[in-house]
Design an enzyme around this catalytic site. Structure first.
Site, mmCIF file in Angstrom:
data_model
loop_
_atom_site.group_PDB
_atom_site.id
_atom_site.type_symbol
_atom_site.label_atom_id
_atom_site.label_comp_id
_atom_site.label_asym_id
_atom_site.label_seq_id
_atom_site.Cartn_x
_atom_site.Cartn_y
_atom_site.Cartn_z
ATOM 1 N N THR A 1 -10.132 -2.893 1.651
ATOM 2 C CA THR A 1 -8.837 -3.601 1.606
ATOM 3 C C THR A 1 -8.478 -3.785 0.129
ATOM 4 O OG1 THR A 1 -9.979 -5.726 1.850
ATOM 5 C CG2 THR A 1 -9.062 -4.729 3.842
ATOM 6 N N THR B 1 -15.479 -12.469 4.902
ATOM 7 C CA THR B 1 -14.787 -11.201 5.139
ATOM 8 C C THR B 1 -15.549 -10.051 4.618
ATOM 9 O OG1 THR B 1 -12.615 -12.008 5.060
ATOM 10 C CG2 THR B 1 -12.808 -9.692 4.852
#
Lengths: 426, 426
Positions: free
Chosen positions: B168, B210
């Site tokens: 990401t 995450t």
């Protein structure tokens, strides 16, 4: 924060004192002088707050194991029980006198002795607090050379200079005072003033993080009741502020009560009197106002963030959830970026340890519903962007799990925070 | 981090696989394709890791109450006990499928079904993971349109594309593999490969923040033993990494074991075998290496920070202290500012809750003694400044209170962190 502090209206029974501060209450004088502890600067760095006579005093202190020498000495001077009597509070900026061992303790005691000599009281009637760099010995010469001048400068108008002298990376002095007329049985018509000052912008997090607060009042309150009122006020004010989750070695909060309020009847306010609750509410308002000022002036802040959590299973759970949101760098950078990113708020409450089910959660950002039943609600992004122009951003969470609630204050996380803290000591 | 990852030499019994990753072990293939989930980008956003046959599988998942739909579905597919058998792991970036309610669960199941169709297995043999924006429904068309292409692209050389597709805000793909020859009774001469990939840069904090990790091995290990080894490896690797103390809704870590190692004897490695410990040590090394890579690639990082605490009263206390240092914005900005400010480290351990006395504390920064007995030690500031040029900054604390120890990894807090997170969704 560029715009300075953001003040809420006081409750109707309180009147704000114009330009009020730590010397507004009857029986107190204050000053701030430049003693040279902050070497390369011309700023004020030494503050004195002095009562005309020995008066009731209470203190609350950091929980950090690495507590500073002045914290240890002030605890001793409050008889080890955090309340007693005192004449003065001496605060310096520029040096924290922390991690300085036995020399630090001797230095802290010596500054109290010098202040006592200058104002004419005993060493143990002086409370001390320091803020600034850690691990460097406190120089005594600035105190020796300037405490006489400071004692001479004491006045009822000196609160502002005192508030300036305790600043470190603060961008504006933080001071506030209110008055109220007592309506409590036995104290009718007494005109009480409560005023204070606070410093602290980075390294602020509950349990009394780098924060030094001095509050004075002319209410005639007994030391033990003063301590109880202070403890309750700190719990909902200074202990609900977080700038960066770090807790300092030096936090101290003092309350001095002279008993010289006009119309005071000669008896003392004791715990659980109607007059006690009246006083405690007003003290809570003063501390909450100063706490909000601290969050407004968080290092690098451009926005005050108020986090309201309700519907928690308990007040403790509400505190956990509110604290997780207020401490989240992702939430704080989102506010800086004017991003109504409720997913980051959900993430923060989800990791907080508070008990709830995600399908029961509602979230509002600045009064705009962004999440209901744990799911996204369509909202007007332009309106949200407009509301991010407000100096105060309110994030509201309802956990749908009970009746517990809590409010915390923080600020956004900005480039200036990184700049200030990446280049502090050098 | 500009310089990418900083690798330590492996233990002598392990050999690093050149360009190794999630498809290095025998019996696995992988790929990464651009499916269009990340709308405005041309990057890879869909990764598949597939075993030739159903194999042993174990998973560990986020503790966040707001856990994502794929976490719930993967738990179900691992029979609710976090281990069982599986054929494939499907990972997408660009959308977290979190806070999406029943529709999100249905969508996660549907992507598993589509992947199962594409590779020829049952839906419950597919584990799923998603990362990206929260609160937005996962679009199914990209999966429908591209899973066939993905199944076609699967190969033993596809690990790198898979590692790229799960990124990401990561700035580089993170993958690693090692091999070892077993010397354990009953497994002598077996050549085991363990390789994996990980993504995660911001919002990283223990209990599986995450982070999405997929590790494969050809070791012949039973599902329950695989889960135990994974749990132990995660505890000392991924759960010891923190970038910003935030914990995500989507963290997942998978281990798949094909049993196809050359020379495998046909029997399974079970818990507490010598072969188990040999495997667990190697898995720990792979996970620790990937964990360090994650910290290196923390959002905006310019330095890997390794925090070593020893002399704690217990390992738990050491973890508390190390975590407090690694999470402290003041410590992290000091490293960014090349400031050997040990006072901030002292502050952090002091507030951590770990038991110790300040006069027993020693602190070293990059091997330079800066604090002994809780007091400042004179040190060569020029030498310190020079050592801050290292890509890895080691902060060592001895609490002088016992035998407990812990190591954590984090990164510095920089302007780029604020930029990345202040402008992520928009």
């Amino acid at each position: 924060m560029e715009q300075g502090c953001i003040r809420l209206d006081p409750p109707p029974n309180l009147t704000v004192v114009a330009d009020g501060g730590v010397a507004s209450a009857h029986g107190f004088a204050a000053c701030g002088v430049h003693a040279g502890i902050r070497r390369n600067r011309d700023e004020l760095d030494l503050a004195l707050v002095v009562a005309d006579e020995p008066c009731a005093a209470a203190g609350m202190f950091t929980q950090n194991v690495f507590c500073s020498a002045p914290v240890t000495v002030s605890r001793e001077h409050l008889d080890g029980v955090s309340y007693g009597t005192a004449r003065a509070v001496l605060v310096n900026s520029g040096n924290a006198n922390a991690a300085t061992g036995d020399i630090g303790l001797a230095n802290a005691r010596e500054t109290a002795r010098m202040a006592a000599d200058a104002i004419g009281c005993t060493e143990d009637e002086v409370l001390v607090a320091s803020t600034g760099v850690i691990g460097v010995h406190l120089p005594l010469a600035p105190f020796e050379d300037h405490l006489g001048e400071a004692a001479h400068a004491l006045s009822g108008a000196g609160g502002h200079d005192a508030a300036c002298a305790i600043m470190t990376t603060d961008t504006f002095p933080k001071e506030y005072a209110v008055t109220y007329e007592s309506g409590a049985l036995g104290f009718e018509g007494m005109r009480v003033t409560i005023g204070g000052m606070v410093k602290g912008s980075g390294m602020i997090m509950p349990n009394m993080a780098t924060m030094i607060a001095v509050v004075t009042t002319d209410a005639p309150i007994a030391p033990e009741a003063a301590h109880r009122a202070l403890r309750q006020a700190v719990a909902v004010s200074f202990n609900k502020v977080t700038v960066d989750s770090d807790t300092s070695t030096n936090d101290s909060c003092f309350l001095l009560a002279s008993g010289k309020a006009p119309g005071a009847p000669g008896s003392l306010i004791v715990d659980r009197d109607p007059a006690y609750f009246e006083f405690a509410d007003a003290l809570g308002h003063v501390c909450t106002t100063l706490a909000r000022d601290m969050a407004c002036d968080g290092e690098g802040a451009t926005r005050l963030i108020t986090v309201e959590v309700r519907g928690a299973a308990s007040d403790e759970d509400a505190d956990l959830a509110a604290r997780a949101v207020a401490n989240s760098p992702l939430v704080k950078t989102a506010v800086f970026g004017h991003d109504a990113n409720w997913g980051r708020i959900a993430m923060a409450i989800g990791k907080s340890g508070a008990a709830f089910r995600q399908e029961d959660v509602s979230i509002d950002i600045m009064g705009i519903a962004v999440c209901r039943g744990g799911l996204t609600v369509e909202f007007d992004e332009d309106e949200a962007l407009k509301r991010f122009e407000n100096p105060e951003i309110v994030l509201s969470v309802d956990l749908g799990a009970g009746e517990g609630s809590a409010t915390m204050w923080t600020c956004d996380l900005t480039h200036d925070y990184v700049t200030i803290n990446g280049d502090y000591r050098t």
